[in-house]
Design an enzyme around this catalytic site. Structure first.
Site, mmCIF file in Angstrom:
data_model
loop_
_atom_site.group_PDB
_atom_site.id
_atom_site.type_symbol
_atom_site.label_atom_id
_atom_site.label_comp_id
_atom_site.label_asym_id
_atom_site.label_seq_id
_atom_site.Cartn_x
_atom_site.Cartn_y
_atom_site.Cartn_z
ATOM 1 N N HIS A 85 0.853 -1.195 0.000
ATOM 2 C CA HIS A 85 0.000 0.000 0.000
ATOM 3 C C HIS A 85 0.886 1.241 0.000
ATOM 4 O O HIS A 85 1.789 1.362 0.819
ATOM 5 C CB HIS A 85 -0.905 0.015 1.241
ATOM 6 C CG HIS A 85 -2.203 -0.709 1.013
ATOM 7 N ND1 HIS A 85 -3.360 -0.356 1.639
ATOM 8 C CD2 HIS A 85 -2.507 -1.767 0.211
ATOM 9 C CE1 HIS A 85 -4.350 -1.158 1.239
ATOM 10 N NE2 HIS A 85 -3.844 -2.021 0.373
ATOM 11 N N TYR B 233 -9.046 5.738 7.811
ATOM 12 C CA TYR B 233 -9.152 5.999 9.246
ATOM 13 C C TYR B 233 -10.170 7.131 9.388
ATOM 14 O O TYR B 233 -9.883 8.271 9.024
ATOM 15 C CB TYR B 233 -7.804 6.430 9.811
ATOM 16 C CG TYR B 233 -6.768 5.335 9.912
ATOM 17 C CD1 TYR B 233 -6.008 4.959 8.808
ATOM 18 C CD2 TYR B 233 -6.543 4.681 11.117
ATOM 19 C CE1 TYR B 233 -5.055 3.952 8.902
ATOM 20 C CE2 TYR B 233 -5.593 3.673 11.216
ATOM 21 C CZ TYR B 233 -4.842 3.317 10.112
ATOM 22 O OH TYR B 233 -3.897 2.313 10.204
ATOM 23 N N PRO C 273 -4.232 0.239 18.648
ATOM 24 C CA PRO C 273 -3.967 -0.159 17.260
ATOM 25 C C PRO C 273 -4.146 0.972 16.232
ATOM 26 O O PRO C 273 -3.919 0.770 15.056
ATOM 27 C CB PRO C 273 -4.952 -1.296 17.019
ATOM 28 C CG PRO C 273 -5.955 -1.203 18.089
ATOM 29 C CD PRO C 273 -5.342 -0.497 19.232
ATOM 30 N N LYS D 64 0.945 -0.179 15.129
ATOM 31 C CA LYS D 64 2.321 -0.331 15.610
ATOM 32 C C LYS D 64 2.554 -1.584 16.441
ATOM 33 O O LYS D 64 3.691 -1.980 16.660
ATOM 34 C CB LYS D 64 2.714 0.889 16.463
ATOM 35 C CG LYS D 64 2.855 2.167 15.661
ATOM 36 C CD LYS D 64 3.975 2.073 14.647
ATOM 37 C CE LYS D 64 3.723 2.946 13.441
ATOM 38 N NZ LYS D 64 4.184 2.351 12.199
ATOM 39 N N TYR E 54 4.029 6.342 10.287
ATOM 40 C CA TYR E 54 3.126 5.231 9.958
ATOM 41 C C TYR E 54 3.887 4.114 9.239
ATOM 42 O O TYR E 54 3.714 2.935 9.565
ATOM 43 C CB TYR E 54 1.989 5.734 9.066
ATOM 44 C CG TYR E 54 0.875 4.724 8.876
ATOM 45 C CD1 TYR E 54 0.913 3.805 7.821
ATOM 46 C CD2 TYR E 54 -0.212 4.682 9.746
ATOM 47 C CE1 TYR E 54 -0.095 2.869 7.652
ATOM 48 C CE2 TYR E 54 -1.231 3.743 9.581
ATOM 49 C CZ TYR E 54 -1.159 2.844 8.525
ATOM 50 O OH TYR E 54 -2.155 1.906 8.367
HETATM 51 P P1 FAS Z 1 1.172 -12.077 21.676
HETATM 52 O O1 FAS Z 1 0.219 -11.709 22.784
HETATM 53 O O2 FAS Z 1 0.692 -12.117 20.271
HETATM 54 O O3 FAS Z 1 1.746 -13.552 21.954
HETATM 55 C C1 FAS Z 1 2.109 -13.952 23.262
HETATM 56 C C2 FAS Z 1 1.977 -15.462 23.330
HETATM 57 O O4 FAS Z 1 2.403 -15.893 24.616
HETATM 58 C C3 FAS Z 1 0.526 -15.915 23.173
HETATM 59 O O5 FAS Z 1 0.434 -16.911 22.178
HETATM 60 C C4 FAS Z 1 0.150 -16.457 24.554
HETATM 61 O O6 FAS Z 1 -0.726 -17.570 24.477
HETATM 62 C C5 FAS Z 1 1.506 -16.870 25.100
HETATM 63 N N1 FAS Z 1 1.595 -16.876 26.556
HETATM 64 C C6 FAS Z 1 1.045 -15.997 27.425
HETATM 65 N N2 FAS Z 1 1.357 -16.333 28.697
HETATM 66 C C7 FAS Z 1 2.131 -17.463 28.633
HETATM 67 C C8 FAS Z 1 2.754 -18.292 29.597
HETATM 68 N N3 FAS Z 1 2.652 -18.032 30.906
HETATM 69 N N4 FAS Z 1 3.460 -19.358 29.165
HETATM 70 C C9 FAS Z 1 3.568 -19.620 27.826
HETATM 71 N N5 FAS Z 1 2.995 -18.874 26.861
HETATM 72 C C10 FAS Z 1 2.289 -17.801 27.262
HETATM 73 N N6 FAS Z 1 -1.611 -4.765 16.590
HETATM 74 C C11 FAS Z 1 -1.711 -4.072 15.445
HETATM 75 O O7 FAS Z 1 -0.688 -3.580 14.937
HETATM 76 N N7 FAS Z 1 -2.940 -3.908 14.840
HETATM 77 C C12 FAS Z 1 -4.088 -4.461 15.356
HETATM 78 O O8 FAS Z 1 -5.167 -4.314 14.811
HETATM 79 C C13 FAS Z 1 -4.018 -5.205 16.551
HETATM 80 N N8 FAS Z 1 -5.139 -5.796 17.103
HETATM 81 C C14 FAS Z 1 -5.017 -6.491 18.294
HETATM 82 C C15 FAS Z 1 -6.147 -7.106 18.905
HETATM 83 C C16 FAS Z 1 -6.028 -7.794 20.134
HETATM 84 C C17 FAS Z 1 -7.254 -8.445 20.777
HETATM 85 C C18 FAS Z 1 -4.767 -7.877 20.760
HETATM 86 C C19 FAS Z 1 -4.620 -8.603 22.094
HETATM 87 C C20 FAS Z 1 -3.658 -7.287 20.168
HETATM 88 C C21 FAS Z 1 -3.770 -6.601 18.923
HETATM 89 N N9 FAS Z 1 -2.665 -6.009 18.305
HETATM 90 C C22 FAS Z 1 -2.737 -5.317 17.143
HETATM 91 C C23 FAS Z 1 -1.378 -6.113 18.894
HETATM 92 C C24 FAS Z 1 -0.850 -7.472 18.536
HETATM 93 O O9 FAS Z 1 -0.798 -7.593 17.149
HETATM 94 C C25 FAS Z 1 0.456 -7.607 19.242
HETATM 95 O O10 FAS Z 1 1.268 -6.470 19.042
HETATM 96 C C26 FAS Z 1 1.199 -8.836 18.812
HETATM 97 O O11 FAS Z 1 0.369 -9.948 18.988
HETATM 98 C C27 FAS Z 1 2.465 -8.914 19.660
HETATM 99 O O12 FAS Z 1 2.968 -10.176 19.531
HETATM 100 P P2 FAS Z 1 3.631 -10.911 20.791
HETATM 101 O O13 FAS Z 1 4.563 -9.983 21.464
HETATM 102 O O14 FAS Z 1 4.112 -12.218 20.263
HETATM 103 O O15 FAS Z 1 2.428 -11.131 21.827
HETATM 104 C C1 PHB Z 2 -6.201 -4.241 10.662
HETATM 105 O O1 PHB Z 2 -6.344 -4.426 9.433
HETATM 106 O O2 PHB Z 2 -6.492 -5.125 11.522
HETATM 107 C C2 PHB Z 2 -5.638 -2.929 11.142
HETATM 108 C C3 PHB Z 2 -5.083 -2.057 10.220
HETATM 109 C C4 PHB Z 2 -4.577 -0.840 10.666
HETATM 110 C C5 PHB Z 2 -4.637 -0.528 12.022
HETATM 111 C C6 PHB Z 2 -5.192 -1.422 12.940
HETATM 112 C C7 PHB Z 2 -5.691 -2.632 12.500
HETATM 113 O O3 PHB Z 2 -4.146 0.664 12.457
#
Ligand code: FAS
Ligand code: PHB
Length: 389
Positions: free
Chosen positions: A72, A200, A292, A296, A384
Site C-alpha cells: 500500500h 481511518y 492499534p 504499531k 506510519y
Molecule cells: P502475543 O500476545 O501475540 O503472543 C504472546 C503469546 O504468549 C501468546 O500466544 C500467549 O498464548 C503466550 N503466553 C502468554 N502467557 C504465557 C505463559 N505463561 N506461558 C507460555 N505462553 C504464554 N496490533 C496491530 O498492529 N494492529 C491491530 O489491529 C491489533 N489488534 C489487536 C487485537 C487484540 C485483541 C490484541 C490482544 C492485540 C492486537 N494487536 C494489534 C497487537 C498485537 O498484534 C500484538 O502487538 C502482537 O500480537 C504482539 O505479539 P507478541 O509480542 O508475540 O504477543
Molecule cells: C487491521 O487491518 O487489523 C488494522 C489495520 C490498521 C490498524 C489497525 C488494525 O491501524
C-alpha cells in the site's frame, strides 16, 4: 545446558526470535500456553512496516507474504465530511504491506517446523528461575509432566498477560499506562474492501477503520464503549454504524455481508521499563502495548526481536556483551516513538465521552493542519510506515 535460549510465548515475537536465532546457529525451545489452533485463530494486526517485511524475508518466512501480501502506497484519514490522503510513496519513498498477523504467525510456525525447533504447546505453570545467575532455567508442566530446561538466556515473548514481566521485581520496574475509555469492535467479512486503501475515519459519532486482508476479505472496526460486548452488535447494526462514520462516498460503496469474526479489543498505552533483568529479556507485548490506531503493535514486536537477535548472537557465539547490555535502551528509544505516534493518532481520531467543545475543536484543527501542511503529512507518513530500526 538443555538449550541456549528458552522462549516463552509462541506468538509473532517468540516465533520470529526463534527463527532468527536458529538461522544463526543458536538453539532455542519455545513454550506456548495455548494450542497451536488457538494461536492461529486470533485475528489481530494487518499492516506490516517495510522494516518488518524485510525482517520476515531475512528470517526466511516472507515468501507467502510476498505472494499474497498487498503493498500500500497510502491511506486516507477523514474527519466527518473532510478527507485527506497520506501518500507514503510521495512523502517518504516507502510503503507498507497489508498482510494479516494470523498469516505471518502461520508462516513462522511452518518455518520453525521445517527447522525442527522444539515447540511445546498447552504448557502450564511456567516458572522462570535464576535469571541473575549465569545458568537461568525455566520449569513448566506439559502433558502432565513437570519439566525443567537450563539455558543461557530467557526471552519473555508471552504478551501483556504473560509471566515474564512479573519476574522483574516491582521496585525495579517503571510502568507507564493510559487506558482509553473505549474499545474497537472488529468485524471480518468475505466482502470486497470498501476502498483500495485504508480509511481511518474520525466522525462526531466515533472512530471507524476500513481495512482488509485481501481483495475479497475485509476487516472493519468501530469505536464502542468499553461496556459493550460483541453480541450487543448484530451484523446489521454494525454495518449501519460503520456507514454513518465513513466518508459519504465510501459509505455508498460499502458491500456488506455476514461476519465471520467479531471481537472487541480494549485500547491501552503501556510501557514497562527496563526490558532486561539479568539474563531475562522482554519482547513485544510482554513489555509494551499500543492502541492499534497507529498499526504499531505487531511492528514494534518485530523491531524488538530484530534488536534482541542482533544482541544474543554475539553474546552466545563470542561472549560479547555490548549488544545485550544495550538492548533495553535501544529498543525503548523506538518503542517510545511509536507510543507517542499511536497516542497522538488515537487522540486525533476518537471521540471521548464527555469531551468539551475545545477538545473537539482541537481534533478538527489537527485534521485541518494535515490537510494544509505537507510537513505534517510527511511526519505522519514517516511514523506510519515505520521509523528506521
Ligand atoms: P502475543 O500476545 O501475540 O503472543 C504472546 C503469546 O504468549 C501468546 O500466544 C500467549 O498464548 C503466550 N503466553 C502468554 N502467557 C504465557 C505463559 N505463561 N506461558 C507460555 N505462553 C504464554 N496490533 C496491530 O498492529 N494492529 C491491530 O489491529 C491489533 N489488534 C489487536 C487485537 C487484540 C485483541 C490484541 C490482544 C492485540 C492486537 N494487536 C494489534 C497487537 C498485537 O498484534 C500484538 O502487538 C502482537 O500480537 C504482539 O505479539 P507478541 O509480542 O508475540 O504477543
Ligand atoms: C487491521 O487491518 O487489523 C488494522 C489495520 C490498521 C490498524 C489497525 C488494525 O491501524
Amino acid at each position: 545446558m538443555d538449550t541456549e535460549v528458552v522462549i516463552i510465548g509462541g506468538g509473532p515475537s517468540g516465533l520470529l526470535l526463534s527463527q532468527l536465532l536458529n538461522r544463526n546457529g543458536i538453539a532455542t525451545v519455545i513454550l506456548e500456553r495455548s494450542s497451536r489452533a488457538h494461536v492461529l485463530s486470533r485475528i489481530r494486526a494487518g499492516i506490516i512496516e517495510w522494516g518488518a517485511v524485510e525482517t520476515f524475508r531475512e528470517a526466511g518466512a516472507g515468501a507467502r507474504m510476498d505472494r499474497e501480501g498487498i503493498p500500500h502506497n497510502g491511506c486516507v484519514l477523514s474527519h466527518d465530511a473532510l478527507a485527506v490522503r497520506i501518500d507514503f510513496e510521495e512523502l517518504t519513498g516507502r510503503k507498507v504491506m497489508v498482510y494479516g498477523q494470523t498469516e505471518i504467525t502461520a508462516d513462522l510456525y511452518a518455518a520453525q517446523d521445517a527447522i525442527g525447533t522444539p515447540i511445546f504447546h498447552d504448557v502450564d505453570d511456567v516458572v522462570i528461575e535464576d535469571v541473575l545467575t549465569s545458568r537461568p532455567a525455566v520449569s513448566f508442566t506439559v502433558d502432565g509432566e513437570r519439566r525443567r530446561l537450563e539455558c543461557a538466556f530467557v526471552a519473555g515473548c508471552d504478551g501483556f498477560h504473560g509471566v515474564s514481566r512479573q519476574v522483574i521485581p516491582a521496585e525495579k520496574r517503571r510502568e507507564f499506562e493510559r487506558i482509553y475509555p473505549f474499545g474497537w469492535l472488529g468485524l471480518l467479512a468475505h466482502t470486497p474492501p470498501v476502498h483500495e486503501e485504508l480509511i481511518y475515519a474520525g466522525s462526531e459519532r466515533g472512530f471507524a477503520l476500513a481495512s482488509m486482508r485481501s481483495q475479497t476479505l475485509s476487516r472493519y472496526y468501530i469505536q464502542v464503549p468499553l461496556a459493550d460486548r460483541p453480541d450487543d452488535w448484530s451484523d446489521a447494526a454494525f454495518w449501519e454504524e460503520l456507514k454513518r462514520r465513513l466518508p459519504a462516498a465510501a459509505a455508498q460503496q460499502l458491500v456488506t455481508g455476514p461476519s465471520i469474526e467479531k471481537s472487541i479489543a480494549p485500547l491501552r498505552s503501556f510501557v514497562s521499563e527496563p526490558l532486561r533483568y539479568g539474563r531475562l529479556f522482554l519482547v513485544g507485548d510482554a513489555a509494551h502495548i499500543v492502541p492499534p490506531t497507529g498499526a504499531k503493535g505487531l511492528n514494534l514486536a518485530v523491531s524488538d526481536v530484530f534488536y534482541l537477535a542482533e544482541a544474543l548472537v554475539p553474546a552466545l557465539k563470542h561472549q560479547a556483551s555490548a549488544g545485550i547490555d544495550g538492548y533495553s535502551a535501544r529498543a525503548l528509544a523506538r518503542i517510545w516513538n511509536a507510543m507517542r505516534f499511536s497516542w497522538q493518532m488515537t487522540l486525533m481520531l476518537h471521540r471521548f465521552d464527555g469531551e468539551d467543545s475545545f477538545a473537539a475543536a482541537m481534533r478538527k484543527a489537527t485534521f485541518m493542519h494535515l490537510q494544509r501542511s505537507e510537513t505534517a503529512r510527511r511526519d505522519l507518513a514517516e511514523n506510519y510506515i515505520g521509523l528506521p530500526y
